[in-house]
Design an enzyme around this catalytic site. Structure first.
Site, PDB file in Angstrom:
ATOM      1  N   GLY A  42       1.098  -1.235  -0.209  1.00 13.33           N
ATOM      2  CA  GLY A  42      -0.032   0.130  -0.166  1.00 13.33           C
ATOM      3  C   GLY A  42       1.135   0.970   0.219  1.00 13.33           C
ATOM      4  N   GLY A  58       4.965   7.276   2.747  1.00  9.75           N
ATOM      5  CA  GLY A  58       5.310   6.836   2.229  1.00  9.75           C
ATOM      6  C   GLY A  58       4.887   5.630   1.388  1.00  9.75           C
ATOM      7  N   LYS A  82       8.282   0.060   5.758  1.00  8.50           N
ATOM      8  CA  LYS A  82       7.952   1.082   4.643  1.00  8.50           C
ATOM      9  C   LYS A  82       9.012   2.439   4.709  1.00  8.50           C
ATOM     10  CE  LYS A  82       4.620   4.342   7.499  1.00  8.50           C
ATOM     11  NZ  LYS A  82       3.992   5.007   8.097  1.00  8.50           N
ATOM     12  N   ASP A  99      -5.522   9.988  13.563  1.00  9.48           N
ATOM     13  CA  ASP A  99      -5.544   9.669  12.237  1.00  9.48           C
ATOM     14  C   ASP A  99      -6.497   8.513  12.340  1.00  9.48           C
ATOM     15  OD1 ASP A  99      -6.168   9.588   9.442  1.00  9.48           O
ATOM     16  OD2 ASP A  99      -4.170   8.962   8.882  1.00  9.48           O
TER      17      ASP A  99
END
Length: 601
Positions: free
Chosen positions: A296, A301, A317, A414
């Site tokens: 993903g 990143g 990542k 988030d």
């Protein structure tokens, strides 16, 4: 003798390249093609620099292939500025931009402030988006129009009742005009601009690791190629120029990265006591099998699947080079170093190898909660109400730990289904701390220069201090939205006329609770096994408590856990929507996002 040997080594490749690597083009009106570019089907590999291959289409257009599987026509190449203009009027450019990934490319966006763009489909036409957005006709169909706006400010122009977000393009040039097809890219290596300034040709230095050298005369290369008479004086000068260029390039890179490298190394020295594993970039390439399997991509990143051993898998990542000041790297490593909780993803290690930075996390095989609750076929990805309740309780405990369990309070900013990962037993773990902030536990409020988070999950006080102070209660609001999405299996910003008319989806849930109507939502084919109105009602009531408009009216995460785990009947909270309709449909102007800056730990 050494100098003579080096000069001799330079003579042969340069003389050969002058006869075998002439300037060329795909058509009489096409851009001139010379080093570092080459036509891969007409010229040998040494005529160009790795990653700068071009080709010619059937209609004599110059074509460049960009990651991932994005073909563009080259309109112009400015060798002096090291800039290339590309476009493709025969396809939908926004769709190309959605798939474009310059991380593995030799090119990057032309120097320009970065922002993210959100794309919405709207069932009704928007008359005026001002300078914050554009209509995208090539993505539209007879049933809806498609618009693009700046994610940081333009989202306020979208009427929530008729528009839904379809995708987002992250870290894209702020001044890009979607009504114009041209896209400007540039490259940093190889450095041929000094050669262009001296009217010299540029090529790969013999017996070097892709170092470049200036030679010959650029004007002479534009006619028939002739082998020059290279004298000892010219070669000595050439060698001197190459050495100066290498030293200048090294000095420039060292100067640009010195402060960032010192800051990162100092932080990692202090962080050593926490004992994460430090990997080299070569280790990262080996672990990810040269970045073979992409999992993903986020704002900071790209994530790849990796393997430490035969049985141990990890998620790696790779941080964006465009965010090169190191802040996002330090922020995520520092935050994750403070966290040791069963419901928070674990940091296995990190890489800080020059300007290449990466974070290595434990791998969660069932991906994110978003995959299960937003599936078009919930029967196929059925978790069951008991599992959903356990996930909700575990996530609440994880957020509660961030707020109270660490020495410093951590605000995530988030919380959403895509940032809740599931292991093989469907135990949730909170991930992605790129937007997190640290503050002391006795600090009742913090402030930010701009709003942060994801549309649909951002608490109102993050947009404007008129609704209260930004605090840990902002995470409570985001968690409440997550609960309501778990109940209905849809995003809170979506509108389904058949079930909700034009009502805001959380308000539709509240109206059912207030009337005492049961939320009978079935997750499986057998209703008697997969329908549980009691759990759905509990999740909905707690969710509405969490999204109370004013932070003071929201419970703490400790209280939320008690409400989810308890067996007593819960009281339906006051209506949080009675005074908010006008706010939800108003424009959120950039001015609303400017908050006073308060010192932060």
């Amino acid at each position: 003798m050494i100098i003579i040997y080096i000069i001799f080594c330079l003579i042969l490749p340069i003389a050969a390249e002058e006869t075998e690597c002439p300037e060329t083009s795909c058509g009489k009106d096409g851009p001139i093609i010379r080093f570092p570019f080459r036509l891969k089907d007409r010229q040998p590999s040494y005529c160009g620099y790795p990653g700068f291959d071009l080709s010619c289409s059937d209609d004599k257009q110059t074509v460049i292939e960009l990651p991932i599987s994005v073909k563009m026509y080259v309109k112009d190449i400015d060798y002096g500025s090291q800039m290339i203009s590309v476009s493709n009027p025969n396809t939908c450019q926004p769709r190309n931009l959605k798939n474009l990934d310059l991380y593995a490319s030799s090119f990057h966006f032309y120097i320009n402030p970065r922002t993210s763009y959100s794309f919405f489909n709207c069932t009704s036409r928007i008359v005026d988006l001002g300078s914050d957005g554009y209509e995208i006709p090539c993505l539209a169909n007879p049933e809806y129009q498609v618009y693009v706006v700046y994610s940081s400010s333009g989202i306020g122009f979208m009427p929530f009742s008729s528009c839904s977000k379809i995708f987002e393009i992250l870290s894209f040039p702020f001044y890009f005009n979607f009504s114009d097809d041209n896209l400007l890219l540039s490259w940093s290596a190889p450095q041929c601009a000094p050669c262009e300034e001296k009217n010299k040709k540029c090529g790969i230095k013999s017996n070097s690791e892709l170092q470049t050298v200036c030679y010959g005369n650029l004007r002479a290369s534009r006619g028939a190629m002739k082998t020059p008479l290279i004298t000892g004086l010219v070669l000595a000068s050439l060698l001197l120029v190459a050495a100066v260029l290498v030293l200048c390039d090294k000095y420039k890179k060292d100067k640009e990265g010195k402060e960032n490298q010192v800051k990162i190394e100092k932080f990692l020295e202090d962080y050593r006591a926490l004992k994460p594993t430090r990997y080299t970039y070569a280790d990262i390439k080996r672990i990810t099998n040269d970045f073979k399997e992409k999992l993903g991509e986020g704002g900071y990143g790209t994530v790849f699947k990796g393997r430490l051993s035969h049985e141990i898998y990890v998620a790696v990542k790779i941080l964006n080079n465009s965010k090169g000041n190191g802040e996002e790297f330090i922020n995520e490593v520092r935050t994750m170093g403070l966290i040791h909780h069963v419901n928070v993803v674990r940091l296995v290690g990190y890489c800080a190898d020059g300007f290449r930075r990466a974070l290595v996390y434990e791998f969660l095989p069932n991906e994110s909660l978003e995959k299960f609750i937003f599936s078009s076929n919930r029967n196929k990805h059925n978790l069951g109400w008991e599992t959903l309740l356990n996930i909700a309780i575990s996530v609440a405990k994880g957020i509660g730990y961030l707020h109270q369990g660490c020495e410093q309070r951590i605000l995530h900013f988030d919380i959403k289904p895509s940032n809740v990962l599931l292991d093989d037993n469907f135990n949730p773990k909170i991930s992605d701390f790129g937007l997190a902030k640290l503050c002391s536990k006795d600090q009742s409020a913090i402030s930010m220069a701009t709003a942060r988070g994801t549309m649909g999950y951002i608490a109102p006080e993050v947009f404007s201090r008129n609704f209260g102070n930004v605090s840990y209660k902002s995470d409570v609001y985001s968690f409440g939205m997550l609960l309501l999405e778990m109940v209905g299996g849809r995003k809170t910003m979506d509108v389904t006329v058949e079930k909700t008319g034009l009502l805001y989806y959380p308000e539709w849930i509240y109206n059912h609770l207030e009337k005492g109507a049961e939320l009978i939502i079935c997750l499986g084919e057998k209703e008697e096994e997969e329908c549980n109105a009691e759990i759905a009602k509990r999740l909905a009531i707690v969710g509405v408590w969490c999204i109370q408009w004013h932070p003071v009216n929201r419970p703490s995460m400790k209280t939320v856990v008690q409400m989810l785990e308890g067996h007593d009947d819960l009281t339906v909270p006051p209506n949080p929507f009675s005074s908010t309709k006008s706010y939800r449909i108003q424009h959120v102007k950039p001015l609303d996002l400017e908050l006073a800056v308060i010192s932060e730990i």
